[in-house]
Design a protein around this motif. Sequence first.
Motif, PDB file in Angstrom:
ATOM      1  N   ILE A 252      35.361 -86.491  -4.175  1.00  0.00           N
ATOM      2  CA  ILE A 252      35.067 -85.114  -4.544  1.00  0.00           C
ATOM      3  C   ILE A 252      34.592 -85.121  -5.995  1.00  0.00           C
ATOM      4  O   ILE A 252      35.328 -85.531  -6.892  1.00  0.00           O
ATOM      5  N   TYR A 253      33.358 -84.688  -6.216  1.00  0.00           N
ATOM      6  CA  TYR A 253      32.809 -84.608  -7.571  1.00  0.00           C
ATOM      7  C   TYR A 253      32.932 -83.142  -8.015  1.00  0.00           C
ATOM      8  O   TYR A 253      31.974 -82.371  -7.944  1.00  0.00           O
ATOM      9  N   ASP A 254      34.117 -82.782  -8.456  1.00  0.00           N
ATOM     10  CA  ASP A 254      34.434 -81.386  -8.734  1.00  0.00           C
ATOM     11  C   ASP A 254      34.111 -81.018 -10.185  1.00  0.00           C
ATOM     12  O   ASP A 254      34.972 -80.597 -10.948  1.00  0.00           O
ATOM     13  N   PHE A 255      32.830 -81.189 -10.539  1.00  0.00           N
ATOM     14  CA  PHE A 255      32.330 -80.857 -11.869  1.00  0.00           C
ATOM     15  C   PHE A 255      30.820 -80.770 -11.772  1.00  0.00           C
ATOM     16  O   PHE A 255      30.223 -81.181 -10.776  1.00  0.00           O
ATOM     17  N   TYR A 256      30.185 -80.236 -12.789  1.00  0.00           N
ATOM     18  CA  TYR A 256      28.727 -80.135 -12.771  1.00  0.00           C
ATOM     19  C   TYR A 256      28.192 -80.317 -14.186  1.00  0.00           C
ATOM     20  O   TYR A 256      28.907 -80.165 -15.174  1.00  0.00           O
ATOM     21  N   GLY A 257      26.915 -80.691 -14.268  1.00  0.00           N
ATOM     22  CA  GLY A 257      26.273 -80.851 -15.552  1.00  0.00           C
ATOM     23  C   GLY A 257      26.540 -82.172 -16.240  1.00  0.00           C
ATOM     24  O   GLY A 257      26.243 -82.322 -17.428  1.00  0.00           O
ATOM     25  N   PHE A 258      27.050 -83.146 -15.507  1.00  0.00           N
ATOM     26  CA  PHE A 258      27.356 -84.451 -16.084  1.00  0.00           C
ATOM     27  C   PHE A 258      26.228 -85.440 -15.772  1.00  0.00           C
ATOM     28  O   PHE A 258      25.388 -85.184 -14.901  1.00  0.00           O
ATOM     29  N   PRO A 259      26.210 -86.595 -16.453  1.00  0.00           N
ATOM     30  CA  PRO A 259      25.174 -87.601 -16.171  1.00  0.00           C
ATOM     31  C   PRO A 259      25.189 -88.033 -14.703  1.00  0.00           C
ATOM     32  O   PRO A 259      26.237 -88.035 -14.039  1.00  0.00           O
ATOM     33  N   ASP A 260      24.023 -88.423 -14.201  1.00  0.00           N
ATOM     34  CA  ASP A 260      23.889 -88.791 -12.784  1.00  0.00           C
ATOM     35  C   ASP A 260      24.865 -89.881 -12.368  1.00  0.00           C
ATOM     36  O   ASP A 260      25.338 -89.895 -11.226  1.00  0.00           O
ATOM     37  N   GLU A 261      25.171 -90.804 -13.278  1.00  0.00           N
ATOM     38  CA  GLU A 261      26.047 -91.915 -12.909  1.00  0.00           C
ATOM     39  C   GLU A 261      27.449 -91.442 -12.536  1.00  0.00           C
ATOM     40  O   GLU A 261      28.160 -92.128 -11.787  1.00  0.00           O
ATOM     41  N   MET A 262      27.838 -90.266 -13.015  1.00  0.00           N
ATOM     42  CA  MET A 262      29.153 -89.751 -12.658  1.00  0.00           C
ATOM     43  C   MET A 262      29.247 -89.431 -11.170  1.00  0.00           C
ATOM     44  O   MET A 262      30.324 -89.485 -10.579  1.00  0.00           O
TER      45      MET A 262
END
Length: 257
Positions: free
Chosen positions: A61-71
């Motif tokens: 679950i990638y429960d964030f936004y606006g971070f670098p693509d590698e995240m």
Amino acid sequence: MLPSFFLAHGAPTLVLENNEYTKFLRDLANELQRPKGIVLFSAHWEEPIQSISGVETYDMIYDFYGFPDEMYQITYPATGNKQMTKEIQALLTAQGIPSRIDEKRGLDHGAWVILRLMYPDADIPVTTLSVNPALPPQEQYQIGRALASLRDKDILIIGSGGTVHNLRRLEWNGTHPNEWAVAFDRWLANQLEEWDLESLFQYENRAPYAKDAVPRNEHFIPLLIAMGAANDQRKANLLYQNYQYGTLSLSCWQFGE
């Protein structure tokens, strides 16, 4: 018997960083007896009824936004343990704590940031659990206490959150901790080391800058749960403390021995 731990998971990008705190987490895992399983309460899984993961293999679950693509490419292929899930539910039921099993939810960053830093091979079964912000502090503590016997079975209990967690008060260019954040953590440390449950359960009214440090309690709850899991020993040790962005507390508390 393994201790229980409260671990700050910081910002999601912590998982890619190489700093004093990430080194501490790696070293901590190496120093601990290898657990047979991990039970982790994540601040980023909120439910009105205590939920217990019952999946066989976790999705991310990638429960964030606006971070670098590698995240969004990070993986942590952890497996669950249905027997442990059932045992946890039985322990909660025995103490009159309602619960449910969730067979779909994956790992949020409150879980995989910590786990990937400590156990990068993802070769230890993991059971994640939710938090319920509506419960009073004493009931959060009792949830941890209900699961204390797992420590006798070499199960590592982790609460993942943050003692000072106010995204609106972050100082992105801050290089030194803000005095109010330090004051709250100092008060908290005194109560934890004295095992002063009365004061802790009333932290909202007694702690300095409580509303600044804990605007919502979802990141604070895992501390109370991890503490409750060591009620039999009532010993608290601060193993690490630092700050990012002026106010984001990175701390590790060990409960029990």
